[in-house]
Scaffold this motif. Sequence first.
Motif: not given
Length: 319
Positions: A88, A180, A189, A203, A205, A309, A311-312
């Motif tokens: 992360q 992510f 990421t 993932a 964003v 979040h 969906k991630t």
Amino acid sequence: MPLIDKPLSELYLYEGRNPKPSDHAAYWERALAEMKAVDPQVELVPSEFQVPFADCFDLYFTGVRGARIYAKYIRPKNVPGPHPAVVQFHGYSGSSGDWQDKLGYAALGFSLFSMDCRGQGGRSEDTGGVKGTTLNGHFIRGLNDDPDNLLFRHIFLDAAQLAGIAMSMPEVDPTRVGAFGGSQGGALTIACAALEPRIKRLAPVFPFLSDYLRVWEMDLAKDAYSELKTFFRHFDPQHKRENDIFTKLGYIDIQHLADRIQGEVLMAVGLSDTVCPPSTQFAAYNKIQAPKQVEIFPDFGHEHLPGFHDKTMQFFIKL
């Protein structure tokens, strides 16, 4: 729907404006060679924060140029055999934050690694003259120096190095590692998965650090990009070096790394984003050759995107 950028149909075709340096590939191969030559001297220290179903560690490693980099490491208990992991990354000038919002992945049997970017709001060092935080002005750091000294070169390498460290842990299955983050975290990421192509799923964003020239031309060099205007005002007030400056920024422009990604991508974009304009995000997305999908939030900007979040997490469960 408010329109602050190109129509969506044009965004899917947009290829970016910021120039790519002619030696871009060689630049990053040289950078990766420097990273791989570093002895990371990984140190795990049990954290004061602990929970019954996972072990929580303060993880330290040495990155390029001698900086000690910090990450939170949460390792689930009672998971037989090597298990998946996620890495992360946080937003600009922030930190890895609290432990509690990361525990969902450990509850699912994932290890989680959450990095503090060097010199920002966490514990990682910036060794460019002083130790500790330097907080702001990071993507312009090195623009008046050799490109090998760009600060975000080092931060991109930290991201890739941490992913490699995660993959080397005996409890982690290196074929099932994801990444992510949002904003700067979204940029890292993409950079991480480009420089450590074993990342299986990612993932990002509303990624930052993409298509700087487009940001400039849209007159959006403010908020997260404000230091770009500050740099010109202080160091090139008549823009005599403008092409050279944007070309040098091309080394740390994620759109020029995106075609190296091999993992599957789930990305989210808010079409009302004036911090990281949608076109700059699509400049990177459109260059990704790996399997990909993008979730569109028409009325949202640089903010929480409802449901993404969840969906991630569902996306990573498939690891």
